[in-house]
Design an enzyme around this catalytic site. Structure first.
Site: not given
Ligand code: SAH
Length: 260
Positions: A18, A199-200, A223
């Site tokens: 990002e 998440m932050e 998403d």
């Molecule tokens: N599948 C990802 C996981 C990332 S966690 C990986 O393989 O790395 C998701 C990150 O994007 C977090 O920093 C959160 O802030 C954000 N995010 C995006 N979509 C989200 C969702 N549906 N629920 C929670 N956080 C989400």
């Protein structure tokens, strides 16, 4: 806004992809490693800035925000990253600028009302209006003027990004990737006006509230927080969200600089 001349802007993202472009484009960056994080110090469009990856989750984000203020002397904080859509009107590729942030997994009932952060009297933490206005403005200009050239045509097709829009409103954070319609439905019922889940952001909001530091949060929607949420997530982050952050933060910094 007061003290803009002496401002030092902290820019936090959760994922490396990002922020990479922004750090590469910084003028005169030097890197300082502290507490398992790399802090890149330099300038973006004339603004003294410190870029850092928080990593994922509320504790990681709160620690990072605290370090930025206490160790790196930042005066303002912006969080830029991706999020899941929290409302049917918010689509993949849209942008959400947080007007307020809530920790949806805080529940100290019966001692305190649901979502309230004990002893702050607040559940929804308002972001700084001036920073948020500037970010929203930069996001609108990006969508109007840069979007078609900044995002590869193939990627626009793949993610069905037609006319992305900018929204302002409530963002909810918690230590869970939301990937079920049912879970999102529960959050919608409990949190009217919800636009995005991540998440932050709300952890940064609480730290900034407690330390008296103005902050703002901008998220591009990666998403729909449903069963398909994990599909193509990383591809979106790399080919779309990274470009959004790069262009919007540069515009935002240039705009702030012009206010000096
Ligand atoms: N599948 C990802 C996981 C990332 S966690 C990986 O393989 O790395 C998701 C990150 O994007 C977090 O920093 C959160 O802030 C954000 N995010 C995006 N979509 C989200 C969702 N549906 N629920 C929670 N956080 C989400």
């Amino acid at each position: 806004m007061k003290n803009l001349k002496n401002m030092r802007l902290g820019i936090i993202s959760a994922l490396q992809e990002e922020q990479q472009g922004l750090v590469e484009a910084m003028q005169g960056p030097s890197t300082l490693i502290h507490g398992m994080r790399d802090y890149a110090l330099g300038h973006i469009a004339g603004i003294d800035a410190v870029c850092v990856l928080s990593r994922i989750g509320k504790v990681a984000a709160a620690t990072t925000a605290t370090m930025l203020v206490e160790k790196f002397g930042v005066t303002h904080i912006v969080f830029t990253g991706v999020a899941g859509a929290g409302d049917v009107g918010v689509k993949v590729g849209d942008i959400v600028v947080g007007e307020s942030l809530v920790q949806y997994d805080m529940d100290a009932r019966p001692l305190f009302p649901r979502f309230e952060i004990p002893l702050t009297g607040l559940s929804h933490f308002p972001s700084d209006l001036h920073l948020s206005e500037r970010l929203a403005n930069a996001a609108e200009l990006f969508l109007d003027q840069d979007f078609n050239t900044a995002i590869d045509a193939g990627e626009r097709m793949a993610f069905r990004l037609q006319q992305p829009r900018m929204h302002r409103g409530l963002i909810a954070s918690g230590d869970q990737f939301i990937g079920s319609r049912e879970h999102l439905g529960q959050l919608n019922a409990a949190l009217p006006g919800l636009l995005a889940v991540e998440m932050e952001g709300a952890a940064v909001a609480q730290v900034c509230f407690e330390l008296g530091v103005p902050f703002a949060v901008i998220r591009s929607i990666s998403d729909n927080a449903n069963e398909n949420a994990a599909t193509d997530f990383m591809r979106f982050v790399k080919s779309v969200a990274a470009r959004y952050a790069f262009h919007i933060i540069r515009r935002f910094c240039a705009e702030l600089r012009s206010e000096f």
